[in-house]
Design an enzyme around this catalytic site. Sequence first.
Site, PDB file in Angstrom:
ATOM      1  N   GLY A  71       0.863  -1.285   0.028  1.00 41.83           N
ATOM      2  CA  GLY A  71       0.001  -0.016  -0.064  1.00 41.83           C
ATOM      3  C   GLY A  71       0.810   1.264  -0.110  1.00 41.83           C
ATOM      4  CB  THR A  72       4.198   1.785   1.665  1.00 41.61           C
ATOM      5  OG1 THR A  72       3.775   1.595   3.106  1.00 41.61           O
ATOM      6  CG2 THR A  72       5.265   2.925   1.675  1.00 41.61           C
ATOM      7  CG  ASN A 147      -4.229   4.346  10.096  1.00 39.21           C
ATOM      8  OD1 ASN A 147      -4.276   5.414   9.396  1.00 39.21           O
ATOM      9  ND2 ASN A 147      -2.714   4.456  10.617  1.00 39.21           N
ATOM     10  CD  GLN A 175      -6.310   0.186   8.540  1.00 38.99           C
ATOM     11  OE1 GLN A 175      -7.256  -0.586   8.871  1.00 38.99           O
ATOM     12  NE2 GLN A 175      -5.132   0.167   8.821  1.00 38.99           N
ATOM     13  CB  SER A 195      -2.300  -3.040   1.493  1.00 37.85           C
ATOM     14  OG  SER A 195      -1.161  -3.672   2.149  1.00 37.85           O
ATOM     15  CB  ALA A 196      -2.776  -8.354  -0.424  1.00 40.79           C
ATOM     16  CG  HIS A 197      -0.577  -6.337   5.154  1.00 42.89           C
ATOM     17  ND1 HIS A 197      -0.713  -6.067   6.424  1.00 42.89           N
ATOM     18  CD2 HIS A 197      -0.042  -5.317   4.469  1.00 42.89           C
ATOM     19  CE1 HIS A 197      -0.325  -4.929   6.364  1.00 42.89           C
ATOM     20  NE2 HIS A 197       0.135  -4.383   5.276  1.00 42.89           N
ATOM     21  CB  THR A 233      10.732  -9.721 -12.024  1.00 44.82           C
ATOM     22  OG1 THR A 233      11.563  -9.523 -13.081  1.00 44.82           O
ATOM     23  CG2 THR A 233      10.016 -11.210 -12.494  1.00 44.82           C
ATOM     24  CB  CYS A 319       5.809   4.273  24.115  1.00 40.46           C
ATOM     25  SG  CYS A 319       6.442   3.773  25.822  1.00 40.46           S
TER      26      CYS A 319
END
Length: 377
Positions: A71-72, A147, A175, A195-197, A233, A319
């Site tokens: 996605g990036t 997100n 998202q 994005s597939a994940h 590729t 953090c």
Amino acid sequence: MKKIYCDISATTPVNEQVIDLMTSIHKSTFGNPSSVHKYGQESHIVIEKARIETAQALNCHQEEIIFTASGTEANNIALEGLVESDDHIISSTYEHPSIMNVIKNLEQKGAKLTLLKPNQNGQVEPKKIEKEISKNTRLITVMFANNELGSINNIKKIAEITQKHNIILHVDAVQCVGKIPIDLEEMKIDMMSLSAHKFYGPKGVGALFVRKGIDLKTILNGGGQELNLRPGTENIAGIAGLGLALSMATNHLKENMLYVKKLEQLFIKEIDNYKINYVLHIKDRLPGVLAIGFPGIDGQSLLISLDLKGIAVSFGSACSSGTTKASQILLDAGITEDLAKSTLRISFGKIHTEEDIKYVAKELSIILKRLEKKSYA
Ligand code: PLP
């Protein structure tokens, strides 16, 4: 110990059928898709099948789909490929870094940038966008769903505005593709990243929708694959995995949405029964995504305590050097600093059962009681 993964917004496990398909492709379809011989043709066919599946799922033309490595990467190709140094870009303050860092870079190269804050519902208001349009405005890039908050923007309305003013609209839909219906024939989005994940497909593969007629310059140089927008590729098995995962998500979209909403309602009922003190930040949100504050509780400690019980959730704030900083995204959406620091993102999906949800609510109530005692000590 039970292990329950409640961070579906961060990434998803891969569907079994997708794993099987990818494994068989890795074993048997290894030709270079650019090669002329049969091995190459077989790989090429796999990619084109996935392109058709992706186009069907989004209701666009197959020539409008470019496969990318994430996605990036899709976001980078879209924005950098379009914007020239004198252009004006309108976006929001709560974009993902793969948008925010690109537009900030473009600003350094001479583009003018306007960033809008979300309102209390976590939405970028279409009217505010329209007010900022000037004669140099070339691109509006607004995320479909956020997100951290799970809020959903009124992209249909924003697309009407960009159409009216002849401005290009890019949407980071990473998202929400596969979670809510998206029809590119109905919504006049010009470019969209996915994005597939995020929809039970593999990591390291994404896609960019580029509407016919939009001319992007090449930002990566290579052998000309993917209309020369993403040379290199192709990841054949990954692309096939994306196509199948997206088809599965869209073919079962309604039932999945209903199921996840049911789980979400059960979770809320359970935490109400345990008399947990919480604030649910966004009313209209992606199914299963809860940005939820627990007043008086340190979110980071809560996340760690849940993790020790096998429950994985997410905490939006950074953090650094031992001090928890409130997430700027939550602050921009009007959430107070203390509440932002106590806010977790809990995201459920089709992998969960009612039993999982009850377990999470029960453990949460036990941990909160302990942490509350500590904070009063
Ligand atoms: N955009 C949004 C809104 C995201 O949530 C993410 C990932 O979390 C991305 C872009 C980046 O996608 P990828 O992980 O495929 O690079």
